[in-house]
Design a protein around this motif. Structure first.
Motif, mmCIF file in Angstrom:
data_model
loop_
_atom_site.group_PDB
_atom_site.id
_atom_site.type_symbol
_atom_site.label_atom_id
_atom_site.label_comp_id
_atom_site.label_asym_id
_atom_site.label_seq_id
_atom_site.Cartn_x
_atom_site.Cartn_y
_atom_site.Cartn_z
ATOM 1 N N PRO A 117 -13.547 -6.724 -17.306
ATOM 2 C CA PRO A 117 -12.669 -6.077 -18.069
ATOM 3 C C PRO A 117 -12.223 -4.405 -17.944
ATOM 4 N N ALA A 118 -13.255 -4.100 -16.910
ATOM 5 C CA ALA A 118 -12.714 -2.662 -16.302
ATOM 6 C C ALA A 118 -11.478 -2.676 -15.602
ATOM 7 N N VAL A 119 -11.063 -3.758 -15.159
ATOM 8 C CA VAL A 119 -9.858 -3.794 -14.411
ATOM 9 C C VAL A 119 -8.699 -3.391 -15.266
ATOM 10 N N PHE A 120 -8.735 -3.445 -16.570
ATOM 11 C CA PHE A 120 -7.627 -2.891 -17.365
ATOM 12 C C PHE A 120 -7.285 -1.459 -17.258
ATOM 13 N N ASP A 121 -8.519 -0.757 -17.479
ATOM 14 C CA ASP A 121 -8.458 0.746 -17.221
ATOM 15 C C ASP A 121 -7.869 1.285 -15.865
ATOM 16 N N THR A 122 -8.119 0.321 -14.738
ATOM 17 C CA THR A 122 -7.799 0.678 -13.396
ATOM 18 C C THR A 122 -6.178 0.310 -13.303
ATOM 19 N N LEU A 123 -5.864 -0.653 -14.115
ATOM 20 C CA LEU A 123 -4.638 -0.955 -14.009
ATOM 21 C C LEU A 123 -3.567 0.005 -14.724
ATOM 22 N N GLU A 124 -4.182 0.560 -15.724
ATOM 23 C CA GLU A 124 -3.393 1.393 -16.420
ATOM 24 C C GLU A 124 -2.812 2.708 -15.615
ATOM 25 N N ARG A 125 -3.695 2.833 -14.529
ATOM 26 C CA ARG A 125 -3.449 4.235 -13.723
ATOM 27 C C ARG A 125 -2.991 3.744 -12.362
ATOM 28 N N THR A 126 -2.749 2.396 -12.171
ATOM 29 C CA THR A 126 -2.403 2.013 -10.812
ATOM 30 C C THR A 126 -0.631 2.243 -10.718
ATOM 31 N N PRO A 127 -0.558 2.862 -9.621
ATOM 32 C CA PRO A 127 1.139 3.223 -9.393
ATOM 33 C C PRO A 127 1.815 2.094 -9.019
ATOM 34 N N PRO A 128 2.920 1.950 -9.153
ATOM 35 C CA PRO A 128 3.812 0.834 -8.234
ATOM 36 C C PRO A 128 3.178 0.627 -6.734
ATOM 37 N N GLY A 129 3.088 -0.272 -6.199
ATOM 38 C CA GLY A 129 2.788 -0.408 -4.822
ATOM 39 C C GLY A 129 3.812 -1.209 -4.074
ATOM 40 N N ARG A 130 3.413 -1.988 -3.284
ATOM 41 C CA ARG A 130 4.292 -3.376 -2.393
ATOM 42 C C ARG A 130 5.563 -3.623 -3.314
ATOM 43 N N GLY A 131 6.497 -3.583 -2.676
ATOM 44 C CA GLY A 131 7.728 -3.920 -3.625
ATOM 45 C C GLY A 131 7.951 -3.127 -4.596
ATOM 46 N N GLY A 132 7.418 -2.393 -4.914
ATOM 47 C CA GLY A 132 7.856 -1.284 -6.267
ATOM 48 C C GLY A 132 7.242 -1.893 -7.458
ATOM 49 N N GLU A 133 6.208 -2.911 -7.282
ATOM 50 C CA GLU A 133 5.589 -3.508 -8.400
ATOM 51 C C GLU A 133 4.048 -3.163 -8.318
ATOM 52 N N ILE A 134 3.629 -3.301 -9.891
ATOM 53 C CA ILE A 134 2.338 -2.836 -9.908
ATOM 54 C C ILE A 134 1.335 -3.918 -9.562
ATOM 55 N N GLN A 135 0.507 -3.721 -8.494
ATOM 56 C CA GLN A 135 -0.086 -4.940 -7.750
ATOM 57 C C GLN A 135 -1.489 -4.869 -8.160
ATOM 58 N N LEU A 136 -1.837 -6.316 -8.801
ATOM 59 C CA LEU A 136 -3.348 -6.486 -9.155
ATOM 60 C C LEU A 136 -4.257 -6.187 -7.985
ATOM 61 N N THR A 137 -3.665 -6.314 -6.650
ATOM 62 C CA THR A 137 -4.490 -6.309 -5.441
ATOM 63 C C THR A 137 -5.040 -4.758 -5.266
ATOM 64 N N ASP A 138 -3.985 -3.692 -5.902
ATOM 65 C CA ASP A 138 -4.308 -2.183 -5.647
ATOM 66 C C ASP A 138 -5.410 -1.849 -6.592
ATOM 67 N N ALA A 139 -5.393 -2.326 -7.931
ATOM 68 C CA ALA A 139 -6.400 -2.068 -8.852
ATOM 69 C C ALA A 139 -7.577 -2.755 -8.501
ATOM 70 N N LEU A 140 -7.603 -3.898 -7.761
ATOM 71 C CA LEU A 140 -8.747 -4.468 -7.276
ATOM 72 C C LEU A 140 -9.559 -3.656 -5.975
ATOM 73 N N GLN A 141 -8.665 -3.000 -5.368
ATOM 74 C CA GLN A 141 -9.069 -2.291 -4.166
ATOM 75 C C GLN A 141 -9.873 -1.042 -4.713
ATOM 76 N N GLU A 142 -9.314 -0.590 -5.650
ATOM 77 C CA GLU A 142 -10.105 0.581 -6.431
ATOM 78 C C GLU A 142 -11.379 0.198 -6.734
ATOM 79 N N LEU A 143 -11.584 -0.954 -7.390
ATOM 80 C CA LEU A 143 -13.061 -1.602 -8.011
ATOM 81 C C LEU A 143 -13.721 -2.009 -6.504
ATOM 82 N N ALA A 144 -13.112 -2.424 -5.540
ATOM 83 C CA ALA A 144 -13.879 -2.960 -4.437
ATOM 84 C C ALA A 144 -14.495 -1.562 -3.759
ATOM 85 N N VAL A 145 -13.932 -0.465 -3.726
ATOM 86 C CA VAL A 145 -14.351 0.810 -3.306
ATOM 87 C C VAL A 145 -15.587 1.128 -4.031
#
Ligand code: G1P
Length: 318
Positions: free
Chosen positions: A227-255
């Motif tokens: 569920p930590a992914v939700f807080d990360t998604l809240e602050r994930t800016p639009p990425g590829r294609g101007g869309e909020i990407q799940l991959t970008d939030a997971l990148q932050e968690l992966a780090v």
């Protein structure tokens, strides 16, 4: 009468809770299948005789997830209807004593408790997952993307749930793909662990450039998320294609070191692509005991005719 007092069991901490819920994003426009998807959601396209999305819900149910939240959009009423009862149809089939079809009609509504919410705005997969926050709460949950079908004989999702139990954090499904295809996927940089089919994910990039992808491990559409992914998604800016990407939030968690990957080398079908969709239908039809033998015999003749250069009507007759 005195009721014996049973103290309420303390709620398990979020990280120790079992996974019970699945989230199925189904809000995409399906533009690759127009005009078939003009008035029919792409998730409802038939794969043999079941809509694609039913396979996904069956997969979740087979892994023990009995609560499924669909994230839908406009024009997706057919999905709601499919997983609901169809009273008149059921009555008509019951009156005829057609129990086989009656079961087929009833099955979708019996698979799990199915809930639907709308995404509202098409802001990307990460945003779709964020829409599930209120329903999911502080529990780990699975995400299954409808364009990826995992063969019903595979146990990928159960394996991912085991890996989540063991390592906590989040778990993604990875598959090695030819280098020239990796730009179509989220791509994971990985480190080996002591387990053959489990890697630690050290970085993720959504649709990397074909020139220098971090690896050839593609994220396929199965995730078990903390569920930590939700807080990360809240602050994930639009990425590829101007869309909020799940991959970008997971990148932050992966780090942060909390993402693992299950490396899958089983049968997976991509129904989001026209040619792959056709392959999926043919494969699953061939595997069906009621259709396979006859269909395969026809297919052999058809291929033989095509290879010998016979065109036109030859080889096409059933
Ligand atoms: C989505 C994800 C991508 C993943 C893919 C799997 O992309 O964003 O990371 O690899 O699903 O099918 P889409 O295919 O929706 O563009």
């Amino acid at each position: 009468m005195t009721v014996p007092h049973t103290p309420a069991a303390p709620a398990a901490p979020a990280h120790a809770r079992p996974v019970r819920k699945a989230v199925v994003p189904a809000a995409g426009l399906g533009t690759r299948f127009l005009p078939a998807t003009k008035a029919t959601p792409k998730e409802m396209l038939p794969v043999v005789d079941k809509p694609a999305i039913q396979y996904v819900v069956e997969e979740a149910a087979a892994a023990g997830l009995d609560d499924v939240l669909m994230i839908t959009g406009r024009h997706k009423r057919a999905i709601e209807d499919h997983f609901d009862h169809a009273f008149e149809l059921e009555q008509a089939l019951a009156a005829k004593g057609d129990t086989l079809r009656l079961d087929a009609v009833r099955d979708p509504a019996r698979l799990a408790a199915i809930h639907h919410i709308r995404q509202g705005e098409p802001l990307g997969l990460g945003h779709a997952v964020l829409c599930a926050r209120r329903h999911v709460g502080a529990e780990p949950f699975a995400v299954l993307l409808g364009d990826d079908l995992v063969d019903p004989r595979e146990t990928l999702l159960s394996r991912m749930l085991d890996v989540r139990d063991e390592h906590r954090g989040s778990v993604v499904a990875l598959m090695e793909v030819p280098r020239e295809q990796i730009h179509l996927y989220g791509c994971a940089a990985v480190e080996r662990t002591g387990q053959d089919d489990v890697v630690r994910v050290t970085g993720l990039v959504e649709k990397p450039s074909p020139q220098n992808p971090p690896s050839t491990y593609a994220v396929i559409g199965r995730y078990v998320l903390d569920p930590a992914v939700f807080d990360t998604l809240e602050r994930t800016p639009p990425g590829r294609g101007g869309e909020i990407q799940l991959t970008d939030a997971l990148q932050e968690l992966a780090v942060g070191g909390t993402v693992h990957g299950v490396v899958f080398d089983g049968l997976r079908y991509d129904t989001g692509d026209k040619a792959d969709y056709l392959r999926t239908v043919v494969r699953l039809a061939c595997d069906r005991p009621d259709l396979g033998p006859e269909f395969l015999a026809w297919l052999r003749e058809f291929v033989a005719a095509a290879e010998s250069g016979e065109t036109g009507r030859q080889g096409l007759a059933a």
